[in-house]
Design an enzyme around this catalytic site. Structure first.
Site, PDB file in Angstrom:
ATOM      1  N   GLY A   1      37.329  -1.092  53.268  1.00  0.00           N
ATOM      2  CA  GLY A   1      39.185  -0.827  53.217  1.00  0.00           C
ATOM      3  C   GLY A   1      38.790  -2.065  52.747  1.00  0.00           C
TER       4      GLY A   1
ATOM      5  N   SER B   1      31.396  -0.072  49.341  1.00  0.00           N
ATOM      6  CA  SER B   1      33.378  -1.233  48.829  1.00  0.00           C
ATOM      7  C   SER B   1      33.121  -2.284  49.861  1.00  0.00           C
ATOM      8  CB  SER B   1      34.395  -0.036  49.468  1.00  0.00           C
ATOM      9  OG  SER B   1      35.306  -0.361  49.137  1.00  0.00           O
ATOM     10  N   TYR B   2      34.222  -2.427  51.069  1.00  0.00           N
ATOM     11  CA  TYR B   2      34.379  -3.455  51.942  1.00  0.00           C
ATOM     12  C   TYR B   2      33.694  -3.418  52.858  1.00  0.00           C
ATOM     13  CZ  TYR B   2      36.706  -7.687  53.957  1.00  0.00           C
ATOM     14  OH  TYR B   2      36.586  -9.008  54.387  1.00  0.00           O
TER      15      TYR B   2
ATOM     16  N   ASP C   1      33.170   3.793  38.604  1.00  0.00           N
ATOM     17  CA  ASP C   1      34.300   2.883  39.721  1.00  0.00           C
ATOM     18  C   ASP C   1      35.135   1.631  39.121  1.00  0.00           C
ATOM     19  OD1 ASP C   1      35.566   2.246  42.040  1.00  0.00           O
ATOM     20  OD2 ASP C   1      33.585   1.344  42.502  1.00  0.00           O
TER      21      ASP C   1
ATOM     22  N   HIS D   1      33.266   5.275  42.731  1.00  0.00           N
ATOM     23  CA  HIS D   1      33.479   4.119  44.299  1.00  0.00           C
ATOM     24  C   HIS D   1      32.645   4.666  45.363  1.00  0.00           C
ATOM     25  CE1 HIS D   1      34.452   1.069  46.110  1.00  0.00           C
ATOM     26  NE2 HIS D   1      35.606   2.062  47.346  1.00  0.00           N
TER      27      HIS D   1
END
Length: 488
Positions: free
Chosen positions: A96, A192-193, A405, A457
């Site tokens: 996020g 991701s984050y 992605d 992703h």
């Protein structure tokens, strides 16, 4: 009383005290074991609505991380389908910042129960990672999913370091509840984050293991695994722009303008308005498609999240105010699945079954907390120094990228990893699954990087079978298949 009798009496007293101490310790251990057992069994999930029948156990609930502030993190733990006491334990984090590992990792990617599109139930995932490992999903930091704090100022202090400290405290307290897994090989994974969360947490575990002489305080960390991760701001952003250009999302003119106006060698890429204006053209083009999967149709539903991402607020704020990539928009093979998940986890019977609420005073569960995303303090600009430190410390590190992605594209990951300057151990080659090329892989001294061909992703939602083969190879420490010919 002669000396011999005195010595014998002293010996008896000494033995009696020793036996008493051992007995007290045994009673204390038994009580602690019983407390752990009762705490664990209270979290056993037994009547989850719509759940397929399974033979393994799973647990869900809260683990306190700061009792004075009333702060607790929500977890969902799935035992391995066989030999759970022997199989490795993998902690999974989504990114996020502000997105739920229950909503994404557990329910759309690698958990045994996937969201059904009828918005009411769950379907069994034949490629769940708990076929190979014990899976622990954590909603982190507080404010994500069901995780909460009773102290409002906690939500104003969220940053990378806050998240890692709470996650470490969670692990220590979780192992007290599940002591039978304390000795298992332990890995941290995410996407991701979580590319920031995971190395940060791994470093904290590693450092505390080094400091503590008491082996009972050690966490048996063996490595970490990351998918389409944030790694290093300058390299990630340069790769983001170059990928958009190389995949014909932006024009040659836009690409030239960005390279002329934006300083990608800086930790703060957005240091001038002209750069922001040039970058806005990339946003404009990506707003027309699903940035997380370039070739998947975008969800056209009327959900609140869909409306938000179409709003002027999102388009104005997501680079300039946060200076980061946004949390996921509409990822996965079915880009509307986020909405199905939200309906399911806001049901009273579901929350009660997962011990998230009493079924009356419901939690307002969302898949991503946009307030966390916009108010996050980004302390860490690059985790490459952590990679170097933990490679030297002997940890196993694998990184993978879905090559469709556009949000955290394969190009940015390659730029970041190349900056490490690691010696190449095995040259770039295809890797195979079910007699087909799944992607390409290169092994460095201390790190393995692989791609997934045709995945977005959230790689496991696009390539579930090959993802299962991938995690199996990772925890076993064996190379990915180099041949179309399958071996038993």
């Amino acid at each position: 009383m002669d000396n011999h009798t005195k010595s014998f009496s002293s010996l008896l007293i000494s033995l009696w005290f020793t036996a008493l101490l051992i007995l007290v310790e045994m009673v204390s251990c038994a009580r602690q074991h019983r407390r752990s057992f009762l705490a664990k069994e209270a979290d056993l999930v037994t009547n989850l609505p719509g759940q397929p029948d399974v033979s393994f156990k799973h647990y869900a609930g809260y683990v306190p991380v700061d009792k004075s502030n009333g702060r607790a993190l929500f977890y969902w733990f799935f035992e391995a389908m066989d030999l759970p006491k022997e199989k490795p334990l993998v902690l999974w984090l989504n990114g996020g910042p502000g997105c739920s590992s229950v909503g994404y990792g557990a329910t759309q990617e690698i958990g045994p129960f996937l969201a059904d599109t009828n918005e009411k139930g769950l379907i069994f995932n034949p490629y769940a990672w708990n076929k190979e490992v014990n899976m622990l999903f954590l909603e982190s930091p507080v404010g994500v999913g069901f995780s909460y704090s009773n102290t409002s100022s906690d939500y104003l202090n969220l940053d990378d370091h806050f998240a890692k400290k709470d996650a470490y405290t969670f692990l220590c307290n979780w192992f007290e509840k599940f002591p039978e897994h304390k000795g298992n090989e332990f890995y941290i994974a995410g996407e991701s984050y979580a590319g920031i969360y995971v190395p940060e947490l791994a470093e904290l575990v590693y450092d505390n293991n080094e400091k503590n002489n008491d082996l009972s305080l050690h966490i048996n960390l063996k490595g970490f695994l990351l998918g389409n991760p944030d790694i290093s701001n300058p390299d990630d952003w340069r790769g983001w722009v170059d990928y958009a250009w190389s995949h014909a999302v932006i024009s040659d003119e836009t690409h030239r303008n960005i390279n002329r106006l934006c300083n990608f060698s800086s930790d703060d890429v957005w240091n001038n308005d002209k750069c922001n204006e040039a970058i806005a053209e990339v946003d404009k083009q990506y707003n027309e498609i699903d940035i997380y999967s370039l070739y998947t149709s975008a969800c056209k539903g009327d959900s609140a999240k869909s409306s938000y991402f179409a709003s002027a607020q999102f388009k104005t704020n997501y680079h300039i105010s946060s200076k980061r990539m946004p949390p996921r928009r509409l990822a996965g093979y079915d880009p509307c699945l986020d909405d199905y998940v939200k309906v399911y986890y806001n049901r009273a019977d579901v929350q009660k079954a997962l011990h998230a609420s009493d079924g009356v005073n419901l939690k307002n569960w969302s898949i991503c907390n946009m307030e966390i995303f916009h108010n996050w303090t980004y302390v860490v600009q690059s985790v490459l120094p952590i990679y170097q430190k933990l490679i030297a410390g002997g940890l196993r590190i694998w990184v993978y990228s879905g090559d469709t992605d556009g949000c955290i594209p394969v190009l940015g990951t390659r730029y970041s990893l190349n900056a490490l300057g690691l010696p190449i151990k095995t040259a770039w080659r295809p890797w195979y699954h079910e007699k087909q090329v799944s992607g390409w892989v290169q092994e460095y001294d201390g790190l393995t990087f692989a791609t997934f061909r045709g995945a977005g992703h959230t790689v496991p939602s696009f390539k579930p079978s090959s993802s299962l083969a991938f995690i199996s190879a990772f925890v076993k420490g064996v190379p990915l298949s180099s041949s179309r010919v399958e071996t038993n």
